[in-house]
Design a protein around this motif. Structure first.
Motif, PDB file in Angstrom:
ATOM      1  N   CYS A  51       0.849  -1.203   0.000  1.00 53.94           N
ATOM      2  CA  CYS A  51       0.000   0.000   0.000  1.00 53.94           C
ATOM      3  C   CYS A  51       0.878   1.245   0.000  1.00 53.94           C
ATOM      4  O   CYS A  51       1.886   1.281   0.696  1.00 53.94           O
ATOM      5  CB  CYS A  51      -0.882   0.045   1.246  1.00 53.94           C
ATOM      6  SG  CYS A  51      -2.049  -1.293   1.389  1.00 53.94           S
ATOM      7  N   VAL A  52       0.452   2.252  -0.771  1.00 51.85           N
ATOM      8  CA  VAL A  52       1.149   3.539  -0.815  1.00 51.85           C
ATOM      9  C   VAL A  52       0.115   4.644  -0.622  1.00 51.85           C
ATOM     10  O   VAL A  52      -0.895   4.687  -1.326  1.00 51.85           O
ATOM     11  CB  VAL A  52       1.860   3.744  -2.172  1.00 51.85           C
ATOM     12  CG1 VAL A  52       2.627   5.053  -2.181  1.00 51.85           C
ATOM     13  CG2 VAL A  52       2.774   2.583  -2.505  1.00 51.85           C
ATOM     14  N   ASP A  53       0.392   5.529   0.316  1.00 50.11           N
ATOM     15  CA  ASP A  53      -0.486   6.672   0.538  1.00 50.11           C
ATOM     16  C   ASP A  53      -0.074   7.776  -0.433  1.00 50.11           C
ATOM     17  O   ASP A  53       0.827   8.563  -0.159  1.00 50.11           O
ATOM     18  CB  ASP A  53      -0.385   7.158   1.979  1.00 50.11           C
ATOM     19  CG  ASP A  53      -1.351   8.292   2.281  1.00 50.11           C
ATOM     20  OD1 ASP A  53      -1.980   8.815   1.340  1.00 50.11           O
ATOM     21  OD2 ASP A  53      -1.470   8.650   3.472  1.00 50.11           O
ATOM     22  N   GLU A  54      -0.735   7.820  -1.590  1.00 49.76           N
ATOM     23  CA  GLU A  54      -0.362   8.777  -2.625  1.00 49.76           C
ATOM     24  C   GLU A  54      -0.913  10.179  -2.368  1.00 49.76           C
ATOM     25  O   GLU A  54      -0.608  11.094  -3.121  1.00 49.76           O
ATOM     26  CB  GLU A  54      -0.750   8.265  -4.004  1.00 49.76           C
ATOM     27  CG  GLU A  54       0.079   7.065  -4.405  1.00 49.76           C
ATOM     28  CD  GLU A  54       0.014   6.723  -5.872  1.00 49.76           C
ATOM     29  OE1 GLU A  54       1.077   6.511  -6.457  1.00 49.76           O
ATOM     30  OE2 GLU A  54      -1.111   6.674  -6.426  1.00 49.76           O
ATOM     31  N   GLU A  55      -1.699  10.331  -1.304  1.00 50.47           N
ATOM     32  CA  GLU A  55      -2.098  11.689  -0.925  1.00 50.47           C
ATOM     33  C   GLU A  55      -0.897  12.436  -0.336  1.00 50.47           C
ATOM     34  O   GLU A  55      -0.829  13.658  -0.422  1.00 50.47           O
ATOM     35  CB  GLU A  55      -3.260  11.657   0.067  1.00 50.47           C
ATOM     36  CG  GLU A  55      -4.572  11.251  -0.584  1.00 50.47           C
ATOM     37  CD  GLU A  55      -5.746  11.313   0.383  1.00 50.47           C
ATOM     38  OE1 GLU A  55      -5.612  11.915   1.468  1.00 50.47           O
ATOM     39  OE2 GLU A  55      -6.795  10.759   0.036  1.00 50.47           O
ATOM     40  N   LYS A  56       0.045  11.701   0.229  1.00 50.78           N
ATOM     41  CA  LYS A  56       1.251  12.319   0.786  1.00 50.78           C
ATOM     42  C   LYS A  56       2.319  12.503  -0.289  1.00 50.78           C
ATOM     43  O   LYS A  56       2.936  13.547  -0.385  1.00 50.78           O
ATOM     44  CB  LYS A  56       1.796  11.476   1.933  1.00 50.78           C
ATOM     45  CG  LYS A  56       0.876  11.481   3.140  1.00 50.78           C
ATOM     46  CD  LYS A  56       1.467  10.715   4.286  1.00 50.78           C
ATOM     47  CE  LYS A  56       0.506  10.772   5.467  1.00 50.78           C
ATOM     48  NZ  LYS A  56       0.992  10.003   6.594  1.00 50.78           N
ATOM     49  N   GLU A  57       2.563  11.455  -1.073  1.00 50.40           N
ATOM     50  CA  GLU A  57       3.544  11.503  -2.161  1.00 50.40           C
ATOM     51  C   GLU A  57       3.217  10.370  -3.131  1.00 50.40           C
ATOM     52  O   GLU A  57       3.061   9.230  -2.716  1.00 50.40           O
ATOM     53  CB  GLU A  57       4.966  11.337  -1.613  1.00 50.40           C
ATOM     54  CG  GLU A  57       6.047  11.515  -2.643  1.00 50.40           C
ATOM     55  CD  GLU A  57       6.102  12.926  -3.213  1.00 50.40           C
ATOM     56  OE1 GLU A  57       6.265  13.063  -4.437  1.00 50.40           O
ATOM     57  OE2 GLU A  57       5.979  13.900  -2.434  1.00 50.40           O
ATOM     58  N   ALA A  58       3.106  10.702  -4.415  1.00 46.54           N
ATOM     59  CA  ALA A  58       2.771   9.702  -5.434  1.00 46.54           C
ATOM     60  C   ALA A  58       3.985   8.849  -5.768  1.00 46.54           C
ATOM     61  O   ALA A  58       5.106   9.358  -5.862  1.00 46.54           O
ATOM     62  CB  ALA A  58       2.241  10.384  -6.683  1.00 46.54           C
ATOM     63  N   ALA A  59       3.745   7.576  -5.945  1.00 43.94           N
ATOM     64  CA  ALA A  59       4.795   6.670  -6.397  1.00 43.94           C
ATOM     65  C   ALA A  59       5.064   6.972  -7.870  1.00 43.94           C
ATOM     66  O   ALA A  59       4.139   7.081  -8.670  1.00 43.94           O
ATOM     67  CB  ALA A  59       4.358   5.224  -6.214  1.00 43.94           C
ATOM     68  N   SER A  60       6.333   7.131  -8.228  1.00 42.65           N
ATOM     69  CA  SER A  60       6.710   7.435  -9.605  1.00 42.65           C
ATOM     70  C   SER A  60       7.050   6.147 -10.338  1.00 42.65           C
ATOM     71  O   SER A  60       7.155   5.076  -9.733  1.00 42.65           O
ATOM     72  CB  SER A  60       7.923   8.360  -9.601  1.00 42.65           C
ATOM     73  OG  SER A  60       9.041   7.662  -9.047  1.00 42.65           O
ATOM     74  N   GLY A  61       7.270   6.270 -11.626  1.00 43.16           N
ATOM     75  CA  GLY A  61       7.676   5.107 -12.418  1.00 43.16           C
ATOM     76  C   GLY A  61       8.950   4.484 -11.889  1.00 43.16           C
ATOM     77  O   GLY A  61       9.070   3.259 -11.779  1.00 43.16           O
ATOM     78  N   CYS A  62       9.905   5.329 -11.535  1.00 45.04           N
ATOM     79  CA  CYS A  62      11.183   4.826 -11.018  1.00 45.04           C
ATOM     80  C   CYS A  62      11.005   4.124  -9.666  1.00 45.04           C
ATOM     81  O   CYS A  62      11.646   3.111  -9.405  1.00 45.04           O
ATOM     82  CB  CYS A  62      12.188   5.961 -10.880  1.00 45.04           C
ATOM     83  SG  CYS A  62      12.714   6.649 -12.446  1.00 45.04           S
ATOM     84  N   SER A  63      10.139   4.671  -8.816  1.00 41.22           N
ATOM     85  CA  SER A  63       9.941   4.036  -7.512  1.00 41.22           C
ATOM     86  C   SER A  63       9.221   2.693  -7.674  1.00 41.22           C
ATOM     87  O   SER A  63       9.556   1.726  -6.984  1.00 41.22           O
ATOM     88  CB  SER A  63       9.176   4.956  -6.557  1.00 41.22           C
ATOM     89  OG  SER A  63       7.891   5.244  -7.033  1.00 41.22           O
ATOM     90  N   ILE A  64       8.257   2.630  -8.578  1.00 38.19           N
ATOM     91  CA  ILE A  64       7.583   1.352  -8.851  1.00 38.19           C
ATOM     92  C   ILE A  64       8.573   0.356  -9.446  1.00 38.19           C
ATOM     93  O   ILE A  64       8.560  -0.830  -9.092  1.00 38.19           O
ATOM     94  CB  ILE A  64       6.361   1.551  -9.787  1.00 38.19           C
ATOM     95  CG1 ILE A  64       5.312   2.445  -9.122  1.00 38.19           C
ATOM     96  CG2 ILE A  64       5.769   0.209 -10.207  1.00 38.19           C
ATOM     97  CD1 ILE A  64       4.701   1.888  -7.849  1.00 38.19           C
ATOM     98  N   ASP A  65       9.456   0.835 -10.318  1.00 36.58           N
ATOM     99  CA  ASP A  65      10.483  -0.043 -10.891  1.00 36.58           C
ATOM    100  C   ASP A  65      11.387  -0.617  -9.803  1.00 36.58           C
ATOM    101  O   ASP A  65      11.778  -1.789  -9.870  1.00 36.58           O
ATOM    102  CB  ASP A  65      11.338   0.710 -11.910  1.00 36.58           C
ATOM    103  CG  ASP A  65      10.600   0.986 -13.212  1.00 36.58           C
ATOM    104  OD1 ASP A  65       9.503   0.419 -13.414  1.00 36.58           O
ATOM    105  OD2 ASP A  65      11.123   1.780 -14.022  1.00 36.58           O
ATOM    106  N   SER A  66      11.726   0.191  -8.803  1.00 33.81           N
ATOM    107  CA  SER A  66      12.592  -0.316  -7.733  1.00 33.81           C
ATOM    108  C   SER A  66      11.872  -1.380  -6.905  1.00 33.81           C
ATOM    109  O   SER A  66      12.472  -2.389  -6.521  1.00 33.81           O
ATOM    110  CB  SER A  66      13.123   0.816  -6.853  1.00 33.81           C
ATOM    111  OG  SER A  66      12.092   1.456  -6.150  1.00 33.81           O
ATOM    112  N   LEU A  67      10.584  -1.188  -6.648  1.00 36.46           N
ATOM    113  CA  LEU A  67       9.798  -2.211  -5.949  1.00 36.46           C
ATOM    114  C   LEU A  67       9.721  -3.476  -6.800  1.00 36.46           C
ATOM    115  O   LEU A  67       9.902  -4.587  -6.290  1.00 36.46           O
ATOM    116  CB  LEU A  67       8.391  -1.687  -5.639  1.00 36.46           C
ATOM    117  CG  LEU A  67       7.420  -2.700  -5.035  1.00 36.46           C
ATOM    118  CD1 LEU A  67       7.914  -3.224  -3.686  1.00 36.46           C
ATOM    119  CD2 LEU A  67       6.031  -2.086  -4.906  1.00 36.46           C
ATOM    120  N   THR A  68       9.470  -3.299  -8.080  1.00 36.08           N
ATOM    121  CA  THR A  68       9.406  -4.451  -8.999  1.00 36.08           C
ATOM    122  C   THR A  68      10.732  -5.199  -8.994  1.00 36.08           C
ATOM    123  O   THR A  68      10.751  -6.437  -9.007  1.00 36.08           O
ATOM    124  CB  THR A  68       9.046  -3.990 -10.415  1.00 36.08           C
ATOM    125  OG1 THR A  68       7.763  -3.343 -10.378  1.00 36.08           O
ATOM    126  CG2 THR A  68       8.992  -5.157 -11.397  1.00 36.08           C
ATOM    127  N   GLY A  69      11.834  -4.470  -8.947  1.00 38.35           N
ATOM    128  CA  GLY A  69      13.150  -5.109  -8.895  1.00 38.35           C
ATOM    129  C   GLY A  69      13.300  -5.992  -7.668  1.00 38.35           C
ATOM    130  O   GLY A  69      13.784  -7.126  -7.758  1.00 38.35           O
TER     131      GLY A  69
END
Length: 162
Positions: free
Chosen positions: A66-84
């Motif tokens: 879970c990510v609280d995107e009201e505080k800060e949105a997950a970016s493509g790069c951050s999602i890529d790091s999680l995927t990694g």
């Protein structure tokens, strides 16, 4: 930055990312996965800004981030790091997180995962009961996850298979 468990409430519509394993985790795997995710999420950031995030292991087989995107949105790069990280865990433990050609369901209280073709055939020929509940891994918000992650066959994506 982690979302504290006490802050997760049903009214918060966090972004959800579901990683379904093809089998249940062993006790050792669940412990190692939990430790790695805690370490990762503690430093997870988007463009240098910490992400308010958390996770849980559901049914000892599915990882829900879970990510609280009201505080800060997950970016493509951050999602890529999680995927990694998830790809590393998948390879290390042979978990099949990224195999989308499978179906998971509950039959007689037990979570079962089959190849999608075997699942379809089992429904069509009556080997799998119509009284099952089916998991839907496409949920992208916490509210949708809470209400529609596990549905009776007749209300699920699999209803059209029969």
């Amino acid at each position: 930055m982690k979302i504290e468990e006490s802050n997760i409430v049903e009214t918060n519509d966090y972004r959800v990312i579901v990683y379904p394993a093809s089998r249940p985790f062993t006790t050792k795997e669940a412990k190692a996965i939990t430790e790695r995710l805690y370490d990762f999420l503690a430093t997870w950031a988007a463009h240098g800004k910490p992400l308010s995030s958390s996770f849980k292991i559901e049914r000892n087989q599915f990882i829900i981030v879970c990510v609280d995107e009201e505080k800060e949105a997950a970016s493509g790069c951050s999602i890529d790091s999680l995927t990694g990280l998830m790809r590393q865990l998948e390879e290390e433990y042979q978990l099949g997180f990224f195999d989308r050609m499978k179906a998971s369901f509950v039959e007689n209280g037990e979570v079962k995962t089959l190849k999608l073709s075997d699942f379809k055939n089992g429904l069509k020929n009556g080997e799998i009961s119509e009284d099952i509940e089916v998991f839907d891994f496409s949920k992208s918000t916490y509210v949708a996850f809470l209400s529609d992650f596990l549905l009776p066959l007749k209300r699920s994506w699999a209803a059209s298979i029969k």
